[in-house]
Structure formats: C-alpha cells, structure tokens
Design a protein around this motif. Structure first.
Motif, PDB file in Angstrom:
ATOM      1  N   ILE A  71      -5.628 -20.533   1.807  1.00 27.80           N
ATOM      2  CA  ILE A  71      -6.215 -21.685   1.121  1.00 27.80           C
ATOM      3  C   ILE A  71      -5.118 -22.437   0.374  1.00 27.80           C
ATOM      4  O   ILE A  71      -4.476 -21.874  -0.527  1.00 27.80           O
ATOM      5  CB  ILE A  71      -7.315 -21.248   0.131  1.00 27.80           C
ATOM      6  CG1 ILE A  71      -8.446 -20.531   0.872  1.00 27.80           C
ATOM      7  CG2 ILE A  71      -7.849 -22.447  -0.648  1.00 27.80           C
ATOM      8  CD1 ILE A  71      -9.477 -19.894  -0.054  1.00 27.80           C
TER       9      ILE A  71
ATOM     10  N   ALA B 150      -3.989 -24.875  -2.388  1.00 24.69           N
ATOM     11  CA  ALA B 150      -4.574 -25.290  -3.663  1.00 24.69           C
ATOM     12  C   ALA B 150      -3.533 -26.028  -4.480  1.00 24.69           C
ATOM     13  O   ALA B 150      -2.330 -25.950  -4.218  1.00 24.69           O
ATOM     14  CB  ALA B 150      -5.109 -24.082  -4.414  1.00 24.69           C
TER      15      ALA B 150
ATOM     16  N   VAL C  91      -8.895 -27.093  -4.637  1.00 27.91           N
ATOM     17  CA  VAL C  91      -8.567 -27.070  -3.217  1.00 27.91           C
ATOM     18  C   VAL C  91      -7.778 -28.336  -2.897  1.00 27.91           C
ATOM     19  O   VAL C  91      -8.146 -29.441  -3.318  1.00 27.91           O
ATOM     20  CB  VAL C  91      -9.854 -26.993  -2.370  1.00 27.91           C
ATOM     21  CG1 VAL C  91      -9.514 -27.077  -0.883  1.00 27.91           C
ATOM     22  CG2 VAL C  91     -10.621 -25.713  -2.672  1.00 27.91           C
TER      23      VAL C  91
ATOM     24  N   ARG D 162     -12.605 -30.614  -0.233  1.00 29.16           N
ATOM     25  CA  ARG D 162     -11.295 -31.046  -0.718  1.00 29.16           C
ATOM     26  C   ARG D 162     -11.415 -31.552  -2.144  1.00 29.16           C
ATOM     27  O   ARG D 162     -12.302 -32.334  -2.466  1.00 29.16           O
ATOM     28  CB  ARG D 162     -10.731 -32.140   0.184  1.00 29.16           C
ATOM     29  CG  ARG D 162     -10.423 -31.660   1.587  1.00 29.16           C
ATOM     30  CD  ARG D 162     -10.024 -32.800   2.498  1.00 29.16           C
ATOM     31  NE  ARG D 162     -10.041 -32.384   3.903  1.00 29.16           N
ATOM     32  CZ  ARG D 162      -9.990 -33.214   4.935  1.00 29.16           C
ATOM     33  NH1 ARG D 162      -9.909 -34.526   4.711  1.00 29.16           N
ATOM     34  NH2 ARG D 162     -10.026 -32.754   6.164  1.00 29.16           N
TER      35      ARG D 162
ATOM     36  N   LEU E 268     -15.201 -20.933   1.760  1.00 29.58           N
ATOM     37  CA  LEU E 268     -14.066 -21.414   2.545  1.00 29.58           C
ATOM     38  C   LEU E 268     -13.669 -20.427   3.640  1.00 29.58           C
ATOM     39  O   LEU E 268     -12.617 -20.581   4.268  1.00 29.58           O
ATOM     40  CB  LEU E 268     -12.880 -21.694   1.624  1.00 29.58           C
ATOM     41  CG  LEU E 268     -13.132 -22.754   0.534  1.00 29.58           C
ATOM     42  CD1 LEU E 268     -11.902 -22.927  -0.333  1.00 29.58           C
ATOM     43  CD2 LEU E 268     -13.555 -24.082   1.142  1.00 29.58           C
TER      44      LEU E 268
END
Length: 214
Positions: A116, A118, A129, A140, A190
């Motif tokens: 992920i 970030a 995110v 997003r 996610l």
C-alpha cells in the motif's frame, strides 16, 4: 537503546489512558521507555482542541472520551492496531515535530511492506492512501492511520492507530480529525488479509528503527 514492549490485547480505554498518565507522571530519568501495543473496545476520543460537534451521529453504544492529546476526534475499536509511545524525548534527543515525522515514516514503511503506497498530507496529521498508488479511485486520499501525542516533562504518551480490519461505519459518525467528508479506509478493504499479529510486528520493527535512528 531498547524499549520495553507490552502487548496488552484488548484494553479498556479509560483504564489505559489513566495508566499512561500515571506512568508519565511517575517516571524519572532512569525509567525505561515503553511501547504499548493493543486494541480498544469501541470508543470515540476527542483531543484538546477538538469540537464535540464533529461527532455528528452519536451512538449509545460508543462512548465519547475527552482526552489530553493533540488533534481532533477519532475512533478506536477492534481491528485497529493502537500503539502508545511512552518515551523520554530528551534522552532520545528529538523534539515533538521530529517524533511525529518518524511515526509517520514508520507507518508509511509498514504499509509499503504490504503493498500500500501511503503519504502525508501537510497540515493534516495522519497517514493517507497515496493519490497515485494504484488503488481504486474511491480510496485514494483516504485516511488509514491517525496519530496524536501529549508531551509532559519532556516525555510523550498517546501515539498512533492503524486501521487493519476496522468498523468503518463508526468513522461515518464523525468528521475524522475535524474534516467533514474525509474518507477513512482500512487495510482489509484494500485487499490485505494478513493477521493483526504480523502487521503489528512489522509496525513495531519500523517504529523501533525510526526511534533509534540518529
């Protein structure tokens, strides 16, 4: 440099909050720094500068607790990794702004380990995110981790919360961190299916690495 790490399981918020304050008030220059890793039963917490109206849809099942950390309103509950950092900042040789930056980086690095991307958002503490991280457009910019600290006598307490498999409906009852319409997401949404223990250990390793870096 080492930290005493305590895994507290699911811990009552009020009792843990009082324990943090007691620990900080009673510690001296020889007291070891501690890192507490836990989950809380459902609770909303409101920081010193917080506006209670940001809890726009109260729940009789979820209490609201006024606390002495910085920041606004947030939610804690099962499926969220909470880490409290009881640190002597003078001994570590860092100031609060630097501590915040290092906590944020530990969260970014942890999420990267699970695929992920970030990022920080200037003026809005926490981790979000990435806007261009290959995630579905609806997620997003969503907030995935929160942080808030209190420093007393040069020592920190409170800390961070990372959403792993959290009740996102509870976040819909508040304006997270005071921002109306701010989306909140967790790792499970996610696509991350790793268990809490694996994620907690990864986060702990990144935090320790950040805290002992010069």
């Amino acid at each position: 440099m080492s930290f005493l790490v305590k895994h507290l399981g699911i811990a009552d918020y009020d009792l843990t909050y009082q324990a943090m304050r007691d620990f900080t008030q009673q510690r001296d220059s020889s007291t070891s720094d501690e890192i507490w890793i836990l989950e809380h039963p459902p609770v909303f917490t409101l920081g010193l500068a917080g506006d209670a109206s940001n809890l726009h849809s109260p729940s009789s099942q979820i209490p609201l607790v006024q606390v002495d950390r910085g920041g606004e309103i947030t939610y804690h509950g099962p499926g969220q990794i909470v880490v409290y950092l009881l640190l002597d900042l003078r001994r570590l040789g860092i100031f609060v702004k630097e501590l915040v930056s290092r906590i944020e980086q530990a969260l970014i690095d942890t999420l990267a380990d699970f695929g992920i991307q970030a990022e920080r958002h200037p003026g809005a503490p926490g981790i979000y995110v990435a806007q261009d991280g290959g995630i579905a457009a609806e997620y997003r910019g969503a907030k995935i981790a929160a942080l808030g600290l209190k420093v007393s006598k040069g020592c920190s307490y409170h800390g961070l919360a990372l959403n792993v498999a959290t009740d996102l409906e509870a976040f819909a009852r508040i304006h997270p961190c005071g921002y109306e319409g701010l989306k909140t997401v967790d790792m499970q949404t996610l696509g991350i299916k790793d268990n809490m223990d694996i994620i907690s250990q990864t986060l702990l390793e990144h935090l320790q690495r950040q805290l002992i870096s010069s």
